[in-house]
Write a protein that holds these residues in place. Structure first.
Motif, PDB file in Angstrom:
ATOM      1  N   ARG A  28      53.203  28.881  44.328  1.00  0.00           N
ATOM      2  CA  ARG A  28      52.626  28.318  44.929  1.00  0.00           C
ATOM      3  C   ARG A  28      51.831  28.866  46.340  1.00  0.00           C
ATOM      4  O   ARG A  28      51.522  28.390  47.721  1.00  0.00           O
ATOM      5  N   ILE A  29      52.054  30.367  46.592  1.00  0.00           N
ATOM      6  CA  ILE A  29      50.665  31.251  47.750  1.00  0.00           C
ATOM      7  C   ILE A  29      49.536  30.930  46.782  1.00  0.00           C
ATOM      8  O   ILE A  29      49.372  32.112  47.255  1.00  0.00           O
ATOM      9  N   LYS A  30      49.257  30.715  46.603  1.00  0.00           N
ATOM     10  CA  LYS A  30      48.153  30.039  45.632  1.00  0.00           C
ATOM     11  C   LYS A  30      47.077  30.451  46.640  1.00  0.00           C
ATOM     12  O   LYS A  30      45.468  30.809  46.736  1.00  0.00           O
ATOM     13  N   ALA A  90      40.051  42.311  37.765  1.00  0.00           N
ATOM     14  CA  ALA A  90      39.519  41.279  38.509  1.00  0.00           C
ATOM     15  C   ALA A  90      39.622  40.572  37.117  1.00  0.00           C
ATOM     16  O   ALA A  90      39.105  38.976  37.776  1.00  0.00           O
ATOM     17  N   LEU A  91      39.095  40.826  36.506  1.00  0.00           N
ATOM     18  CA  LEU A  91      39.767  39.875  35.361  1.00  0.00           C
ATOM     19  C   LEU A  91      40.719  39.882  34.842  1.00  0.00           C
ATOM     20  O   LEU A  91      41.306  37.780  34.821  1.00  0.00           O
ATOM     21  N   ILE A 114      37.122  36.572  42.705  1.00  0.00           N
ATOM     22  CA  ILE A 114      36.740  35.034  43.187  1.00  0.00           C
ATOM     23  C   ILE A 114      35.564  34.386  42.459  1.00  0.00           C
ATOM     24  O   ILE A 114      35.390  33.910  42.043  1.00  0.00           O
ATOM     25  N   LEU A 115      34.805  35.862  42.467  1.00  0.00           N
ATOM     26  CA  LEU A 115      33.551  35.731  41.196  1.00  0.00           C
ATOM     27  C   LEU A 115      34.060  35.141  39.757  1.00  0.00           C
ATOM     28  O   LEU A 115      33.962  34.213  39.107  1.00  0.00           O
ATOM     29  N   ALA A 163      44.323  34.574  36.353  1.00  0.00           N
ATOM     30  CA  ALA A 163      45.710  33.679  37.309  1.00  0.00           C
ATOM     31  C   ALA A 163      45.253  33.001  37.734  1.00  0.00           C
ATOM     32  O   ALA A 163      45.573  31.987  38.504  1.00  0.00           O
ATOM     33  N   LEU A 164      44.226  32.889  39.334  1.00  0.00           N
ATOM     34  CA  LEU A 164      44.087  32.535  40.210  1.00  0.00           C
ATOM     35  C   LEU A 164      43.668  30.563  38.999  1.00  0.00           C
ATOM     36  O   LEU A 164      43.135  29.574  39.831  1.00  0.00           O
TER      37      LEU A 164
END
Length: 303
Positions: free
Chosen positions: A128-130, A115-116, A182-183, A121-122
């Motif tokens: 493009r596909i974010k 998750a880290l 997400i968090l 990365a997000l």
């Protein structure tokens, strides 16, 4: 004379501006006044009813766990440890506890690390596909784990991982990752990019700047994600039931299920097993409740 009056008028205006609290201060004081105007019984009565419905089942569980067999007293006196000794020694709860601890810790570490990386990365890169990837993460939360049991079982069977704690760790990690990513992503967005850029200027690589600057600021988020993954894997029953058939590989939820017979139920042993299962969760939340609330609230805010 006019200059002195103008200077006095300016000082008066500045003093008025300084003495006037900002709009946020007005709103905060308004909320405090509104809270003070509420009668205390309207706050304490609902909280008392909620605590009653929450704590009474725990009291009954502890009562059956420490009350001698055959006793009907509502007060746990005299107390006995026979039920704890029975489930720990005769019903292999020591093995179940060890297996649950292995699954919980491994799920915590794997979920936090993956998750880290995904959250960083997000939060820091545009691709493009974010948006589509974020939508897929959100939609995956609506898929019940029971629907994935058959394909997961076939995958682990082909990988020869049935009756292995690794299969449960992988399954738990996969189902914990969407919410965790997400968090963590939301938490990283609240860390200014300028802090990393300053480290880059000083000669740090991206990885070193992340470890030295960003990672220490993510402690509440990491604790929240890790604790949530640990507690969920500790309490989860379905994956352990389907992927672990040997008794020496089962976890505490499955072990509690074995205490329920077809014709009778040993309530004392079942209650003692429930107390043993609840102790690690209570300890975890007792020590990290502040970090947990901070982490979830900060990760839910878009930076």
């Amino acid at each position: 004379m006019s200059a002195a009056l103008a200077e006095k008028h300016t000082d008066t205006v500045q003093g008025t501006v300084r003495s006037t609290p900002p709009p946020t201060e007005h709103r905060r004081r308004g909320r405090e006044r509104a809270f003070d105007d509420v009668p205390r019984w309207q706050i304490y009565v609902p909280l008392g009813v909620y605590l009653l419905f929450t704590l009474v089942p725990f009291y009954w569980m502890v009562l059956f766990a420490v009350r001698p067999t055959g006793s009907t007293s509502l007060v746990p006196w005299p107390m006995t440890a026979e039920h704890f000794s029975k489930v720990w020694n005769e019903r292999s709860f020591a093995v179940f506890f060890q297996n649950s601890m292995i699954v919980g810790v491994c799920t915590l570490v794997a979920t936090t690390l993956v998750a880290l990386c995904g959250g960083y990365a997000l939060a820091r890169f545009d691709f493009r596909i974010k948006n589509g990837f974020m939508l897929a993460l959100l939609c995956s939360q609506f898929i019940p784990g029971a629907l994935m049991l058959v394909p997961l079982f076939e995958i682990f069977k082909n990988l020869q991982m049935i009756n292995s704690l690794g299969s449960v760790v992988i399954a738990e990690t996969v189902f914990q990752l969407p919410l965790s990513i997400i968090l963590i992503s939301g938490f990283i967005k609240n860390v200014p990019v300028s802090l990393e850029e300053a480290a880059w200027v000083d000669g740090c690589s991206r990885f070193r700047a992340f470890c030295a600057v960003v990672l220490p600021l993510l402690r509440p988020g990491l604790i929240a994600v890790g604790s949530f993954a640990f507690v969920h894997s500790w309490n989860h029953f379905l994956f352990a039931l389907m992927f672990l058939s040997e008794q020496d590989k089962q976890t505490i939820p499955v072990g509690l299920n074995t205490l329920i017979g077809a014709d009778s139920v040993d309530l004392g042993a079942l209650a003692a097993g429930g107390v043993i299962a609840a102790i690690p969760v209570v300890i975890v939340f007792a020590f990290i409740q502040k970090w947990l609330i901070t982490g979830f609230s900060a990760g839910a805010v878009k930076g």
